[in-house]
Every structure is written in structure tokens, then in C-alpha cells.
Design a protein around this motif. Structure first.
Motif, PDB file in Angstrom:
ATOM      1  N   PRO A 235       0.813  -1.217   0.000  1.00  0.00           N
ATOM      2  CA  PRO A 235       0.000   0.000   0.000  1.00  0.00           C
ATOM      3  C   PRO A 235       0.854   1.279   0.000  1.00  0.00           C
ATOM      4  CG  PRO A 235      -1.036  -1.615   1.392  1.00  0.00           C
ATOM      5  CD  PRO A 235       0.303  -2.187   0.988  1.00  0.00           C
ATOM      6  N   ALA A 236       1.944   1.297   0.764  1.00  0.00           N
ATOM      7  CA  ALA A 236       2.807   2.487   0.787  1.00  0.00           C
ATOM      8  C   ALA A 236       3.463   2.727  -0.579  1.00  0.00           C
ATOM      9  CB  ALA A 236       3.879   2.340   1.865  1.00  0.00           C
ATOM     10  N   GLN A 237       3.904   1.662  -1.230  1.00  0.00           N
ATOM     11  CA  GLN A 237       4.523   1.805  -2.549  1.00  0.00           C
ATOM     12  C   GLN A 237       3.508   2.262  -3.594  1.00  0.00           C
ATOM     13  OE1 GLN A 237       5.974  -2.221  -2.746  1.00  0.00           O
ATOM     14  NE2 GLN A 237       8.085  -1.613  -2.256  1.00  0.00           N
ATOM     15  N   ALA A 238       2.320   1.674  -3.580  1.00  0.00           N
ATOM     16  CA  ALA A 238       1.280   2.082  -4.526  1.00  0.00           C
ATOM     17  C   ALA A 238       0.891   3.534  -4.293  1.00  0.00           C
ATOM     18  CB  ALA A 238       0.058   1.165  -4.392  1.00  0.00           C
ATOM     19  N   SER A 239       0.759   3.928  -3.029  1.00  0.00           N
ATOM     20  CA  SER A 239       0.426   5.308  -2.696  1.00  0.00           C
ATOM     21  C   SER A 239       1.493   6.272  -3.215  1.00  0.00           C
ATOM     22  CB  SER A 239       0.274   5.454  -1.179  1.00  0.00           C
ATOM     23  OG  SER A 239       0.016   6.795  -0.839  1.00  0.00           O
ATOM     24  N   ALA A 240       2.752   5.935  -3.000  1.00  0.00           N
ATOM     25  CA  ALA A 240       3.851   6.795  -3.467  1.00  0.00           C
ATOM     26  C   ALA A 240       3.867   6.900  -4.988  1.00  0.00           C
ATOM     27  CB  ALA A 240       5.186   6.263  -2.956  1.00  0.00           C
ATOM     28  N   ALA A 241       3.622   5.789  -5.672  1.00  0.00           N
ATOM     29  CA  ALA A 241       3.617   5.808  -7.136  1.00  0.00           C
ATOM     30  C   ALA A 241       2.473   6.663  -7.670  1.00  0.00           C
ATOM     31  CB  ALA A 241       3.505   4.388  -7.671  1.00  0.00           C
ATOM     32  N   LEU A 242       1.300   6.543  -7.088  1.00  0.00           N
ATOM     33  CA  LEU A 242       0.160   7.350  -7.535  1.00  0.00           C
ATOM     34  C   LEU A 242       0.370   8.834  -7.230  1.00  0.00           C
ATOM     35  CD1 LEU A 242      -2.565   4.801  -6.486  1.00  0.00           C
ATOM     36  CD2 LEU A 242      -2.091   5.542  -8.839  1.00  0.00           C
ATOM     37  N   ALA A 243       0.991   9.142  -6.107  1.00  0.00           N
ATOM     38  CA  ALA A 243       1.304  10.542  -5.785  1.00  0.00           C
ATOM     39  C   ALA A 243       2.325  11.106  -6.778  1.00  0.00           C
ATOM     40  CB  ALA A 243       1.822  10.663  -4.356  1.00  0.00           C
ATOM     41  N   GLU A 244       3.295  10.293  -7.168  1.00  0.00           N
ATOM     42  CA  GLU A 244       4.275  10.726  -8.169  1.00  0.00           C
ATOM     43  C   GLU A 244       3.590  10.974  -9.511  1.00  0.00           C
ATOM     44  OE1 GLU A 244       7.501  11.906 -10.319  1.00  0.00           O
ATOM     45  OE2 GLU A 244       7.276  11.804  -8.138  1.00  0.00           O
ATOM     46  N   LEU A 245       2.655  10.135  -9.874  1.00  0.00           N
ATOM     47  CA  LEU A 245       1.917  10.360 -11.118  1.00  0.00           C
ATOM     48  C   LEU A 245       1.115  11.662 -11.049  1.00  0.00           C
ATOM     49  CD1 LEU A 245       0.771   6.708 -11.773  1.00  0.00           C
ATOM     50  CD2 LEU A 245       2.407   8.018 -13.141  1.00  0.00           C
ATOM     51  N   ALA A 246       0.576  11.992  -9.887  1.00  0.00           N
ATOM     52  CA  ALA A 246      -0.133  13.269  -9.719  1.00  0.00           C
ATOM     53  C   ALA A 246       0.822  14.435  -9.943  1.00  0.00           C
ATOM     54  CB  ALA A 246      -0.758  13.347  -8.328  1.00  0.00           C
ATOM     55  N   ARG A 247       2.038  14.322  -9.422  1.00  0.00           N
ATOM     56  CA  ARG A 247       3.030  15.385  -9.634  1.00  0.00           C
ATOM     57  C   ARG A 247       3.380  15.513 -11.121  1.00  0.00           C
ATOM     58  NH1 ARG A 247       4.471  13.507  -4.563  1.00  0.00           N
ATOM     59  NH2 ARG A 247       5.897  11.906  -5.302  1.00  0.00           N
ATOM     60  N   ARG A 248       3.471  14.397 -11.807  1.00  0.00           N
ATOM     61  CA  ARG A 248       3.766  14.436 -13.250  1.00  0.00           C
ATOM     62  C   ARG A 248       2.631  15.089 -14.030  1.00  0.00           C
ATOM     63  NH1 ARG A 248       6.644   8.699 -14.780  1.00  0.00           N
ATOM     64  NH2 ARG A 248       8.370   8.908 -13.320  1.00  0.00           N
ATOM     65  N   VAL A 249       1.392  14.805 -13.626  1.00  0.00           N
ATOM     66  CA  VAL A 249       0.255  15.458 -14.273  1.00  0.00           C
ATOM     67  C   VAL A 249       0.369  16.965 -14.091  1.00  0.00           C
ATOM     68  CG1 VAL A 249      -2.242  15.846 -14.064  1.00  0.00           C
ATOM     69  CG2 VAL A 249      -1.352  13.524 -14.260  1.00  0.00           C
ATOM     70  N   CYS A 250       0.698  17.405 -12.878  1.00  0.00           N
ATOM     71  CA  CYS A 250       0.873  18.840 -12.632  1.00  0.00           C
ATOM     72  C   CYS A 250       1.965  19.409 -13.526  1.00  0.00           C
ATOM     73  CB  CYS A 250       1.211  19.097 -11.164  1.00  0.00           C
ATOM     74  SG  CYS A 250      -0.168  18.877 -10.050  1.00  0.00           S
ATOM     75  N   ARG A 251       3.071  18.698 -13.607  1.00  0.00           N
ATOM     76  CA  ARG A 251       4.197  19.170 -14.411  1.00  0.00           C
ATOM     77  C   ARG A 251       3.858  19.187 -15.901  1.00  0.00           C
ATOM     78  NH1 ARG A 251       8.534  14.974 -14.581  1.00  0.00           N
ATOM     79  NH2 ARG A 251       7.233  14.287 -16.277  1.00  0.00           N
ATOM     80  N   ASP A 252       3.245  18.117 -16.386  1.00  0.00           N
ATOM     81  CA  ASP A 252       3.042  17.967 -17.822  1.00  0.00           C
ATOM     82  C   ASP A 252       1.779  18.634 -18.353  1.00  0.00           C
ATOM     83  OD1 ASP A 252       5.375  16.528 -17.758  1.00  0.00           O
ATOM     84  OD2 ASP A 252       4.406  14.578 -17.954  1.00  0.00           O
ATOM     85  N   LEU A 253       0.743  18.739 -17.525  1.00  0.00           N
ATOM     86  CA  LEU A 253      -0.507  19.325 -17.995  1.00  0.00           C
ATOM     87  C   LEU A 253      -0.783  20.715 -17.451  1.00  0.00           C
ATOM     88  CD1 LEU A 253      -3.221  16.536 -17.951  1.00  0.00           C
ATOM     89  CD2 LEU A 253      -2.125  17.595 -19.907  1.00  0.00           C
ATOM     90  N   LEU A 254      -0.292  20.994 -16.259  1.00  0.00           N
ATOM     91  CA  LEU A 254      -0.683  22.239 -15.605  1.00  0.00           C
ATOM     92  C   LEU A 254       0.416  23.288 -15.557  1.00  0.00           C
ATOM     93  CD1 LEU A 254      -2.715  20.670 -12.683  1.00  0.00           C
ATOM     94  CD2 LEU A 254      -3.480  21.320 -14.970  1.00  0.00           C
ATOM     95  N   SER A 255       1.596  22.946 -16.032  1.00  0.00           N
ATOM     96  CA  SER A 255       2.683  23.927 -16.066  1.00  0.00           C
ATOM     97  C   SER A 255       2.397  24.948 -17.171  1.00  0.00           C
ATOM     98  CB  SER A 255       4.018  23.226 -16.318  1.00  0.00           C
ATOM     99  OG  SER A 255       4.040  22.684 -17.620  1.00  0.00           O
ATOM    100  N   PRO A 256       3.115  26.046 -17.206  1.00  0.00           N
ATOM    101  CA  PRO A 256       2.849  27.078 -18.211  1.00  0.00           C
ATOM    102  C   PRO A 256       3.082  26.630 -19.651  1.00  0.00           C
ATOM    103  CG  PRO A 256       4.174  27.965 -16.429  1.00  0.00           C
ATOM    104  CD  PRO A 256       4.094  26.480 -16.220  1.00  0.00           C
ATOM    105  N   GLU A 257       3.884  25.588 -19.885  1.00  0.00           N
ATOM    106  CA  GLU A 257       4.205  25.198 -21.251  1.00  0.00           C
ATOM    107  C   GLU A 257       3.021  24.638 -22.044  1.00  0.00           C
ATOM    108  OE1 GLU A 257       6.400  23.980 -18.711  1.00  0.00           O
ATOM    109  OE2 GLU A 257       7.634  25.743 -18.996  1.00  0.00           O
ATOM    110  N   PRO A 258       2.185  23.738 -21.454  1.00  0.00           N
ATOM    111  CA  PRO A 258       1.087  23.198 -22.256  1.00  0.00           C
ATOM    112  C   PRO A 258       0.113  24.297 -22.679  1.00  0.00           C
ATOM    113  CG  PRO A 258       1.386  21.899 -20.285  1.00  0.00           C
ATOM    114  CD  PRO A 258       2.244  23.128 -20.145  1.00  0.00           C
ATOM    115  N   ARG A 259      -0.576  24.026 -23.748  1.00  0.00           N
ATOM    116  CA  ARG A 259      -1.575  25.003 -24.192  1.00  0.00           C
ATOM    117  C   ARG A 259      -2.601  25.202 -23.086  1.00  0.00           C
ATOM    118  NH1 ARG A 259      -3.862  22.888 -29.644  1.00  0.00           N
ATOM    119  NH2 ARG A 259      -4.515  21.333 -28.159  1.00  0.00           N
TER     120      ARG A 259
END
Length: 111
Positions: free
Chosen positions: A33-57
Motif C-alpha cells: 500500500p505504501a509503494q502504490a500510494s507513493a507511485a500514484l502521488a508521483e503520477l499526480a506530480r507528473r500530471v501537474c508538471r506535464d498538464l498544468l505547467s505554463p508550457e502546455p496550451r
């Protein structure tokens, strides 16, 4: 209780914003559960970086994505599952929600 009994299986699929038929991410894995939680939290950070950063349209942030996330035990019991359309800017919140559920998952040992 074996190690396998304490592991979660997760699968995550996300389409490109505004293109619900075009897969953007697909990832799955098995872990505690701790590993799955950490992986899903990392994916949330990637979504922020890749979709919500100033670079994407800017318009991509409000567009809908097709989203599927399933977290289950090895015996097939589903801990959490969501499938459907979600606005891109809400994906990170959804992933943090699932991360919290996975992190707090536990199974009682039967006697």
C-alpha cells in the motif's frame, strides 16, 4: 499472511486532453500500500508538471480526458475504481485521492 496478500495492484490510463480516444499514459504495477500510494502521488506530480505547467496550451487544462484508475488486491477485490471523463486540471486531485486510499489500505488477518 503472505507478502502477496499485502500488495495492491494498480492500473492507470489517461487519454490526451480533448482527445479521449488517444491514450496518453498507461501504467500499472504491484506493490505494498505504501509503494502504490507513493507511485500514484508521483503520477499526480507528473500530471501537474506535464498538464498544468505554463508550457502546455492553456486550453488543454480545461479539456476532458478519459480516465481509468483501478486499485485492487491480488484476489480481485477492488479497493477503488473510477472510469470516465474528467477535466485535465482535476486529474492531479483525483490521483492524490486514490493515493490516500491506497496508502491507508490494510487487510485484517483472519484467524
Amino acid at each position: 499472511m503472505s507478502d502477496q496478500d499485502t500488495e495492491l495492484i494498480y492500473l492507470l490510463e489517461i487519454s490526451r486532453p480533448g482527445r479521449t480516444q488517444e491514450l496518453w499514459w498507461r501504467v500499472g504495477n504491484v506493490g505494498t500500500p505504501a509503494q502504490a500510494s507513493a507511485a500514484l502521488a508521483e503520477l499526480a506530480r507528473r500530471v501537474c508538471r506535464d498538464l498544468l505547467s505554463p508550457e502546455p496550451r492553456r486550453c488543454d487544462r480545461a479539456r476532458c480526458c478519459w480516465y481509468h484508475c483501478r486499485v485492487s488486491w491480488p484476489d480481485g477485490v477492488v479497493l477503488d475504481e473510477t472510469e470516465g471523463r474528467v477535466r485535465a486540471f482535476r486529474l492531479a486531485v483525483e490521483l492524490w485521492r486514490v493515493s490516500a486510499i491506497a496508502g491507508s489500505a490494510g487487510r485484517e488477518v483472519g484467524g
